[in-house]
Write a protein that holds these residues in place. Sequence first.
Motif, PDB file in Angstrom:
ATOM      1  N   SER A  62       0.976  -1.124  -0.072  1.00  0.00           N
ATOM      2  CA  SER A  62      -0.039   0.062  -0.012  1.00  0.00           C
ATOM      3  C   SER A  62       0.854   1.167  -0.048  1.00  0.00           C
ATOM      4  O   SER A  62       2.148   1.210   0.534  1.00  0.00           O
ATOM      5  N   GLY A  63       0.356   2.255  -0.393  1.00  0.00           N
ATOM      6  CA  GLY A  63       1.061   3.458  -0.415  1.00  0.00           C
ATOM      7  C   GLY A  63       1.617   3.939   0.946  1.00  0.00           C
ATOM      8  O   GLY A  63       2.680   4.708   1.137  1.00  0.00           O
ATOM      9  N   SER A  64       0.692   3.761   1.915  1.00  0.00           N
ATOM     10  CA  SER A  64       1.275   4.168   3.169  1.00  0.00           C
ATOM     11  C   SER A  64       2.547   3.513   3.853  1.00  0.00           C
ATOM     12  O   SER A  64       2.859   4.059   4.812  1.00  0.00           O
ATOM     13  N   VAL A  65       2.811   2.604   3.140  1.00  0.00           N
ATOM     14  CA  VAL A  65       4.014   1.582   3.870  1.00  0.00           C
ATOM     15  C   VAL A  65       4.978   1.409   2.909  1.00  0.00           C
ATOM     16  O   VAL A  65       6.168   0.808   3.131  1.00  0.00           O
ATOM     17  N   LYS A  66       4.575   1.732   1.612  1.00  0.00           N
ATOM     18  CA  LYS A  66       5.734   1.419   0.600  1.00  0.00           C
ATOM     19  C   LYS A  66       7.108   2.150   0.768  1.00  0.00           C
ATOM     20  O   LYS A  66       7.088   3.435   1.488  1.00  0.00           O
ATOM     21  N   GLY A  67       8.073   1.377   0.871  1.00  0.00           N
ATOM     22  CA  GLY A  67       9.657   2.058   1.154  1.00  0.00           C
ATOM     23  C   GLY A  67       9.909   1.877   2.579  1.00  0.00           C
ATOM     24  O   GLY A  67      11.063   1.791   2.916  1.00  0.00           O
ATOM     25  N   ASN A  86      11.086   2.218  10.456  1.00  0.00           N
ATOM     26  CA  ASN A  86      10.823   3.763  10.437  1.00  0.00           C
ATOM     27  C   ASN A  86       9.236   3.679  10.880  1.00  0.00           C
ATOM     28  O   ASN A  86       8.245   4.449  10.314  1.00  0.00           O
ATOM     29  N   LEU A  87       8.731   3.104  12.008  1.00  0.00           N
ATOM     30  CA  LEU A  87       7.540   2.975  12.315  1.00  0.00           C
ATOM     31  C   LEU A  87       6.878   4.450  12.747  1.00  0.00           C
ATOM     32  O   LEU A  87       7.672   5.060  13.260  1.00  0.00           O
ATOM     33  N   LYS A  88       5.746   4.690  12.429  1.00  0.00           N
ATOM     34  CA  LYS A  88       4.926   5.609  12.636  1.00  0.00           C
ATOM     35  C   LYS A  88       3.926   5.573  13.660  1.00  0.00           C
ATOM     36  O   LYS A  88       3.131   4.507  13.563  1.00  0.00           O
ATOM     37  N   PRO A  89       3.372   6.584  14.333  1.00  0.00           N
ATOM     38  CA  PRO A  89       2.060   6.398  15.287  1.00  0.00           C
ATOM     39  C   PRO A  89       0.902   5.940  14.397  1.00  0.00           C
ATOM     40  O   PRO A  89       0.192   4.987  14.784  1.00  0.00           O
ATOM     41  N   GLU A  90       0.808   6.257  13.220  1.00  0.00           N
ATOM     42  CA  GLU A  90      -0.320   5.990  12.334  1.00  0.00           C
ATOM     43  C   GLU A  90      -0.216   4.378  11.886  1.00  0.00           C
ATOM     44  O   GLU A  90      -1.101   3.961  11.402  1.00  0.00           O
ATOM     45  N   ASP A  91       0.831   3.913  12.130  1.00  0.00           N
ATOM     46  CA  ASP A  91       0.934   2.287  11.745  1.00  0.00           C
ATOM     47  C   ASP A  91       0.385   1.637  13.132  1.00  0.00           C
ATOM     48  O   ASP A  91       0.300   0.275  12.934  1.00  0.00           O
ATOM     49  N   THR A  92      -0.090   2.180  14.159  1.00  0.00           N
ATOM     50  CA  THR A  92      -0.520   1.449  15.472  1.00  0.00           C
ATOM     51  C   THR A  92      -1.987   0.773  14.696  1.00  0.00           C
ATOM     52  O   THR A  92      -2.891   1.412  14.420  1.00  0.00           O
ATOM     53  N   ASP A 113      -8.793 -16.606   2.184  1.00  0.00           N
ATOM     54  CA  ASP A 113      -9.697 -17.456   2.755  1.00  0.00           C
ATOM     55  C   ASP A 113      -9.285 -17.836   4.216  1.00  0.00           C
ATOM     56  O   ASP A 113     -10.179 -18.394   4.987  1.00  0.00           O
ATOM     57  N   TYR A 114      -8.126 -17.547   4.632  1.00  0.00           N
ATOM     58  CA  TYR A 114      -7.561 -18.068   5.868  1.00  0.00           C
ATOM     59  C   TYR A 114      -6.858 -17.014   6.595  1.00  0.00           C
ATOM     60  O   TYR A 114      -6.037 -16.164   5.920  1.00  0.00           O
ATOM     61  N   TRP A 115      -7.259 -16.847   7.754  1.00  0.00           N
ATOM     62  CA  TRP A 115      -6.913 -15.709   8.672  1.00  0.00           C
ATOM     63  C   TRP A 115      -6.141 -16.204   9.965  1.00  0.00           C
ATOM     64  O   TRP A 115      -6.636 -16.925  10.670  1.00  0.00           O
ATOM     65  N   GLY A 116      -5.060 -15.480  10.394  1.00  0.00           N
ATOM     66  CA  GLY A 116      -4.684 -15.508  11.710  1.00  0.00           C
ATOM     67  C   GLY A 116      -5.380 -14.663  12.721  1.00  0.00           C
ATOM     68  O   GLY A 116      -6.415 -14.075  12.242  1.00  0.00           O
ATOM     69  N   GLN A 117      -4.938 -14.631  14.074  1.00  0.00           N
ATOM     70  CA  GLN A 117      -5.622 -14.161  15.115  1.00  0.00           C
ATOM     71  C   GLN A 117      -5.475 -12.628  15.190  1.00  0.00           C
ATOM     72  O   GLN A 117      -6.073 -12.086  16.047  1.00  0.00           O
ATOM     73  N   GLY A 118      -4.412 -12.316  14.727  1.00  0.00           N
ATOM     74  CA  GLY A 118      -3.845 -10.844  14.964  1.00  0.00           C
ATOM     75  C   GLY A 118      -2.723 -10.847  15.981  1.00  0.00           C
ATOM     76  O   GLY A 118      -2.757 -11.681  16.996  1.00  0.00           O
ATOM     77  N   THR A 119      -1.871  -9.706  15.697  1.00  0.00           N
ATOM     78  CA  THR A 119      -0.945  -9.327  16.674  1.00  0.00           C
ATOM     79  C   THR A 119      -1.225  -7.589  16.835  1.00  0.00           C
ATOM     80  O   THR A 119      -0.978  -7.110  15.863  1.00  0.00           O
ATOM     81  N   GLN A 120      -0.944  -7.103  17.917  1.00  0.00           N
ATOM     82  CA  GLN A 120      -0.948  -5.674  18.560  1.00  0.00           C
ATOM     83  C   GLN A 120       0.222  -5.011  18.331  1.00  0.00           C
ATOM     84  O   GLN A 120       1.339  -5.558  18.668  1.00  0.00           O
ATOM     85  N   VAL A 121       0.265  -4.159  17.345  1.00  0.00           N
ATOM     86  CA  VAL A 121       1.430  -3.167  17.144  1.00  0.00           C
ATOM     87  C   VAL A 121       0.989  -1.988  17.501  1.00  0.00           C
ATOM     88  O   VAL A 121       0.115  -1.255  16.976  1.00  0.00           O
ATOM     89  N   THR A 122       1.796  -1.357  18.365  1.00  0.00           N
ATOM     90  CA  THR A 122       1.421   0.127  18.969  1.00  0.00           C
ATOM     91  C   THR A 122       2.741   0.718  18.855  1.00  0.00           C
ATOM     92  O   THR A 122       4.019   0.475  19.476  1.00  0.00           O
TER      93      THR A 122
END
Length: 125
Positions: A62-67, A86-92, A113-122
């Motif tokens: 996506s454009g928001s994370v490219k690079g 180079n994580l940003k607050p908007e990546d939370t 078709d298949y999904w994991g349960q998710g992991t929190q990034v803050t």
Amino acid sequence: QLQLVESGGDLVQPGESLRLSCTTSGGVTVDDYAVAWFRQAPGKEREGVACIGSAGGSIYYSGSVKGRFTISKDNAKNTAYLQMNNLKPEDTAIYYCAASWSDLASLAPRAYDYWGQGTQVTVSS
């Protein structure tokens, strides 16, 4: 039946890096299917951030994370990764990995078709 388990989420400061892992099981190798990473922040729709086709072809961001983000697979470990720099607050968000038997990569949630349960990034100072 594929099973996906994410790990690696954490609380980090702006500018820092994280690597998320998505370990798969189900009797196949990770190169047999397309994998994508999605994220969902509170009150927002699920957003596709990176995807990679089967056998490592067709990578999109996506454009928001490219690079800043890099998606990859390790067939020997049956694991897909999302390296986030180079994580940003908007990546939370909660980050999910998803898999599809399609050869082609897509950033659309309906393609998977298949999904994991998710992991929190803050990301916060």
